[in-house]
Design a protein around this motif. Sequence first.
Motif, PDB file in Angstrom:
ATOM      1  N   MET A 201       0.839 -17.247   1.669  1.00  0.00           N
ATOM      2  CA  MET A 201       0.504 -16.517   0.456  1.00  0.00           C
ATOM      3  C   MET A 201      -1.008 -16.519   0.229  1.00  0.00           C
ATOM      4  SD  MET A 201       3.362 -17.366  -2.312  1.00  0.00           S
ATOM      5  CE  MET A 201       4.666 -18.516  -1.970  1.00  0.00           C
ATOM      6  N   ARG A 202      -1.758 -16.782   1.253  1.00  0.00           N
ATOM      7  CA  ARG A 202      -3.202 -16.794   1.086  1.00  0.00           C
ATOM      8  C   ARG A 202      -3.805 -15.638   1.851  1.00  0.00           C
ATOM      9  NH1 ARG A 202      -5.453 -21.529  -0.327  1.00  0.00           N
ATOM     10  NH2 ARG A 202      -7.210 -21.273   1.049  1.00  0.00           N
ATOM     11  N   HIS A 203      -4.764 -14.989   1.224  1.00  0.00           N
ATOM     12  CA  HIS A 203      -5.278 -13.770   1.829  1.00  0.00           C
ATOM     13  C   HIS A 203      -6.779 -13.675   1.754  1.00  0.00           C
ATOM     14  CE1 HIS A 203      -1.241 -12.329   2.117  1.00  0.00           C
ATOM     15  NE2 HIS A 203      -1.064 -12.961   0.992  1.00  0.00           N
ATOM     16  N   ARG A 204      -7.342 -13.178   2.806  1.00  0.00           N
ATOM     17  CA  ARG A 204      -8.712 -12.733   2.743  1.00  0.00           C
ATOM     18  C   ARG A 204      -8.684 -11.333   2.183  1.00  0.00           C
ATOM     19  NH1 ARG A 204     -12.935 -14.779   5.771  1.00  0.00           N
ATOM     20  NH2 ARG A 204     -12.279 -16.442   7.144  1.00  0.00           N
TER      21      ARG A 204
ATOM     22  N   LEU B 210      -1.576  -6.356  -6.528  1.00  0.00           N
ATOM     23  CA  LEU B 210      -0.135  -6.111  -6.657  1.00  0.00           C
ATOM     24  C   LEU B 210       0.646  -6.931  -5.624  1.00  0.00           C
ATOM     25  CD1 LEU B 210       1.877  -4.535  -8.357  1.00  0.00           C
ATOM     26  CD2 LEU B 210       1.817  -2.721  -6.666  1.00  0.00           C
ATOM     27  N   HIS B 211       0.077  -7.094  -4.444  1.00  0.00           N
ATOM     28  CA  HIS B 211       0.692  -7.939  -3.421  1.00  0.00           C
ATOM     29  C   HIS B 211       0.940  -9.344  -3.969  1.00  0.00           C
ATOM     30  CE1 HIS B 211       0.994  -9.692   0.771  1.00  0.00           C
ATOM     31  NE2 HIS B 211       0.654 -10.753   0.062  1.00  0.00           N
ATOM     32  N   GLU B 212      -0.127  -9.945  -4.505  1.00  0.00           N
ATOM     33  CA  GLU B 212       0.012 -11.310  -5.023  1.00  0.00           C
ATOM     34  C   GLU B 212       1.004 -11.350  -6.181  1.00  0.00           C
ATOM     35  OE1 GLU B 212      -0.968 -13.844  -3.505  1.00  0.00           O
ATOM     36  OE2 GLU B 212      -2.305 -12.881  -2.087  1.00  0.00           O
ATOM     37  N   PHE B 213       0.989 -10.299  -6.974  1.00  0.00           N
ATOM     38  CA  PHE B 213       1.935 -10.256  -8.091  1.00  0.00           C
ATOM     39  C   PHE B 213       3.376 -10.191  -7.586  1.00  0.00           C
ATOM     40  CE2 PHE B 213       3.495  -9.314 -12.307  1.00  0.00           C
ATOM     41  CZ  PHE B 213       2.609 -10.050 -13.082  1.00  0.00           C
ATOM     42  N   GLY B 214       3.552  -9.587  -6.412  1.00  0.00           N
ATOM     43  CA  GLY B 214       4.876  -9.557  -5.778  1.00  0.00           C
ATOM     44  C   GLY B 214       5.377 -10.963  -5.480  1.00  0.00           C
ATOM     45  N   HIS B 215       4.483 -11.829  -5.009  1.00  0.00           N
ATOM     46  CA  HIS B 215       4.862 -13.231  -4.789  1.00  0.00           C
ATOM     47  C   HIS B 215       5.267 -13.887  -6.105  1.00  0.00           C
ATOM     48  CE1 HIS B 215       3.733 -13.589  -0.609  1.00  0.00           C
ATOM     49  NE2 HIS B 215       2.466 -13.291  -0.824  1.00  0.00           N
ATOM     50  N   LEU B 216       4.463 -13.601  -7.127  1.00  0.00           N
ATOM     51  CA  LEU B 216       4.699 -14.237  -8.425  1.00  0.00           C
ATOM     52  C   LEU B 216       6.069 -13.830  -8.993  1.00  0.00           C
ATOM     53  CD1 LEU B 216       3.064 -16.170 -10.115  1.00  0.00           C
ATOM     54  CD2 LEU B 216       1.989 -14.225 -11.247  1.00  0.00           C
TER      55      LEU B 216
ATOM     56  N   ILE C  15       8.660 -14.851   3.383  1.00  0.00           N
ATOM     57  CA  ILE C  15       7.862 -14.926   2.143  1.00  0.00           C
ATOM     58  C   ILE C  15       6.994 -13.684   1.904  1.00  0.00           C
ATOM     59  CG2 ILE C  15       5.842 -16.125   1.177  1.00  0.00           C
ATOM     60  CD1 ILE C  15       8.241 -17.679   0.530  1.00  0.00           C
ATOM     61  N   GLU C  16       6.450 -13.099   2.969  1.00  0.00           N
ATOM     62  CA  GLU C  16       5.523 -11.981   2.782  1.00  0.00           C
ATOM     63  C   GLU C  16       6.214 -10.617   2.672  1.00  0.00           C
ATOM     64  OE1 GLU C  16       2.390 -12.287   2.044  1.00  0.00           O
ATOM     65  OE2 GLU C  16       2.321 -14.458   2.390  1.00  0.00           O
ATOM     66  N   ALA C  17       7.536 -10.580   2.761  1.00  0.00           N
ATOM     67  CA  ALA C  17       8.216  -9.274   2.675  1.00  0.00           C
ATOM     68  C   ALA C  17       8.185  -8.694   1.257  1.00  0.00           C
ATOM     69  CB  ALA C  17       9.638  -9.378   3.221  1.00  0.00           C
ATOM     70  N   PRO C  18       8.593  -9.451   0.227  1.00  0.00           N
ATOM     71  CA  PRO C  18       8.565  -8.864  -1.125  1.00  0.00           C
ATOM     72  C   PRO C  18       7.150  -8.486  -1.572  1.00  0.00           C
ATOM     73  CG  PRO C  18       9.956 -10.816  -1.086  1.00  0.00           C
ATOM     74  CD  PRO C  18       9.229 -10.785   0.230  1.00  0.00           C
ATOM     75  N   SER C  19       6.152  -9.250  -1.181  1.00  0.00           N
ATOM     76  CA  SER C  19       4.778  -8.945  -1.608  1.00  0.00           C
ATOM     77  C   SER C  19       4.253  -7.716  -0.868  1.00  0.00           C
ATOM     78  CB  SER C  19       3.881 -10.152  -1.367  1.00  0.00           C
ATOM     79  OG  SER C  19       3.998 -10.596  -0.036  1.00  0.00           O
ATOM     80  N   GLN C  20       4.537  -7.626   0.423  1.00  0.00           N
ATOM     81  CA  GLN C  20       4.036  -6.469   1.172  1.00  0.00           C
ATOM     82  C   GLN C  20       4.763  -5.192   0.770  1.00  0.00           C
ATOM     83  OE1 GLN C  20       2.277  -7.010   5.175  1.00  0.00           O
ATOM     84  NE2 GLN C  20       3.602  -8.772   5.355  1.00  0.00           N
TER      85      GLN C  20
END
Length: 688
Positions: free
Chosen positions: A1-4, A469-475, A499-504
Motif C-alpha cells: 500500500m505504499r506508492h511513489r 483515489l487509489h489510496e482511498f480505495g484501500h481505506l 490488496i492492490e486490486a480494490p485500490s487500482q
Amino acid sequence: MRHRSTPQRAPGLVALLALAAWLPALAAAAPAAGAHAWDGTGTPAELDAWVQQRLQGADAALARLLAAKGPRSIENTLQPYDEAFGAIVDAICQSQVLYGVGASKELRDKAQALSETTQSALTALNLNQPVYKALSAIPAPADPGVRHYLERTLLEYRLAGVDKDDATRAKIKQLQDKITERSLVFNRNVHDDVRKVVVDQAQLEGLPPDFLASHKPDAKGQVTITSDPPDTSAVLKFANSAPLRKQLFLAAHAVAFPANTEVLRGLLTAREQLAHLLGYATWADYAMADQMMGSPAKLAAFVAKVDEASREPGAREDAALLAFAREREPALQKISAQDARYWQEQYRRAKFNFDSQSVRPYFPYAAVEKGVLDTASKLFHVQIRPVAGLRTWHPSVTTYEVFDGSTKLGTIYLDMHPREGKDKWFSTQPLTAGARGRELPDGALVCNFPGGAPGDPGLMQYGDVVVFLHEFGHLMHHLIGGQNRYAGQGSFNIEGDFIEAPSQMLEEFFHDYGVLAPFAHHYQSGAVLPQELYLRMTRADTYGRASDQQRQLIYTAMSLDTHRLEAAGIDFDALWRKDFEHYSSAAYLPGDHFWAAMTHLTGYSSNYYTYVLDKVIALDFFAQFDAKNLLDGPAGMRYRQAVLAPGGSKPAEQLVRDFLGRDTNLDAYRGWMLAEFATDATASSSAH
Ligand SMILES: [Zn+2]
C-alpha cells in the motif's frame, strides 16, 4: 500500500507556530486508555504506555485461552485468540504510523523501537505451540467465514514453523526479529538520506512556475534541489537541462547507497535461512505459499502472459518516442533512463497537444479531497462526515467519520501534505483492526500532496488525483471489510497479493469525465474542466501504458530475483541492470542504485508482482461497471457486498469469482493497454 508518486511542490513548509501550539503541556500527562496512542498527551511515554497496555491485554486474553476447561470451542479458544491478535495488530499499526508521521524525532524513535517490540510479539504469538494446539482442537466451525479464518490461521501457524522442535523455533524467532530489524534499518536509511544538488538558476528552464517559486535562488544565484520525490519527479519530467536531469537522477538513485547494500544482504540472508528452516527452497517459494499466486512457478507463467501482452505494444510506444526525440536530437541512439520521463512529457505535449501543467488549476487540493470523498460515498453507498475535536498526531491532520445509514463504520485520518521528518511516501495505514461489537476499524492516509501551507491552493497533477483515489480505495476496503465478527477477518488479513486490486480498480473511475466534472473546477474562476481539455488529457494518459507495464515487470523481476538467488553472492547493481535491460528499451545509466531505496523489498519481499496481478483483476472488475453510469448503477453495491464486505473471511480467489461469475482473465487488461492505438474510439466513448 505504499506508492511513489509525482507531487510538484517541495516538502518542508511546516507550520511551526501551529505545531508549537499543538504540543501538549507535559503536566497534563495521563495514562493512555483510548483506542489510539495519541488520544492523551502525544508523548513518547504515552505511546509506550499505550502499547504496553495493548500487549498486556493480549497476554491476558491468551492466559484466558490456555486456562479454559473442557473441549475447545470458538468461544473459549478462537474468541480470546482473536482478542490477542487484534490487540497486537493495533499496537503494530499505531507504532508504525507514528514511526512515519510522529511530530518529533523522539516520538519517531520510540515508535521505531516499539514497531520491533510489537512485531516481535506477533511473531511470538505465531510460534506459540500451546495456542496452536488449542486452535487445532476446535471442531470445524459451521459458519464458512469462521471456518476459513480458523483454517487460514492454522496454515499461517504451520508456515511460521510452530510444529518444529524448541531449538528450531528459537532460531526462527531470532531470524524473524532480525528480518524486522533489518527492514526497519533499510527503510530508515531511505527515509533519512536526502541528497542535495546545488545548481545555477539558469538550469531550471522548463520547470513550472510554482516549482520556481518554492526554489528561490540564494545570493549567489544558486538553487538547492533535493532527492525527495516531489523535486526529483518535477525535474526529471520538466527540466530542459539534460545535465541537471542526469545529476538529480544519479543523486536520487544513490539514496541509501552504499549503506543499504549490506543491510539488504543481511535481510535477504535471514529470509533465506528462515525459508530453508521451514522446508522451502527459497524465500520466494515460502512467501507465495499462502498467496493467490501460490508459487514462483505459477508466477513465471503469469509474467510470461503479461510480457506477451505488453511487450509488442510497449515496443511500439518506445519506437514512437525515440522517433519523436530524434526529430529534436537526430544523433540520439537510445533514450537514457534519466531522460525517459522528460521525453514522454514532451511527446504528450506534441502529439496530444497536452501539457500536464494545464490541468493543475482544476485540481486544487481541497476540491480534490471533496471529490474523492463524494465519489467514494456514491459508489459504496456510505456517508463520510467531518468530525471535529478528535486528537490526532499533528494539527494538519483532518478527521472524518464514515457511516452506513445510522451505523458508524469507523474514523479516518487524513495526513496529506509533506512536512519535515514525515514519511515521504503515499500510504494507507490501518489504525485499528476492527471487530464487530469490540472496536471499529479506523484508518489513515499518509500522503505528500501539494498544499497544506497558508495561501497555497495545492494544485495537483492529474496523476496525484488518481493516486489519492487509489489510496482511498484501500481505506474503504479496510473500513467496509473491517465489520466482521473477528479482527482476523479484516481486509488487511486477506491474501497480500489481492490488496492492490480494490485500490487500482478505483483509479479507473477518475478517468471518466462524468466523475471528474463535479469537482474539477478552476481554483480561481470556478470554471469546470473543459471537455476538450479532458479529452486531450485522457488521450495523453493512455499513451505509455504498455511500456509502463513492462516497467512493472522490471520491479517484479528484481523483487523475485533478490529472493530466489543466494543472497551472499548477489551483485545488486548487476542484477538491477540485468532486469532493467530485459524489460526496458532505455539505456541503463551506470551509477543507478535504485534498489538501495526500493522499500518494496522490505514490505512486499518477493511479491512485487502483486501490482501487476491486481491491475489485471482491477481492470476485469472495472469492466463490470456500466461505462455510461459509473457511480449510480447497481454494480457499486454488488461490488461492495461481494468484494469489500467479506474482508478476509473468504479466499480472494472466491471474491473474484463471486463478483465476476468466473475466474479473471487478461481481456480487459489487453484492451486497456491498446486504448492508445484506438484513441478516436476512446475519445468518443469516455466522454459523457
Ligand atoms: Zn496501493
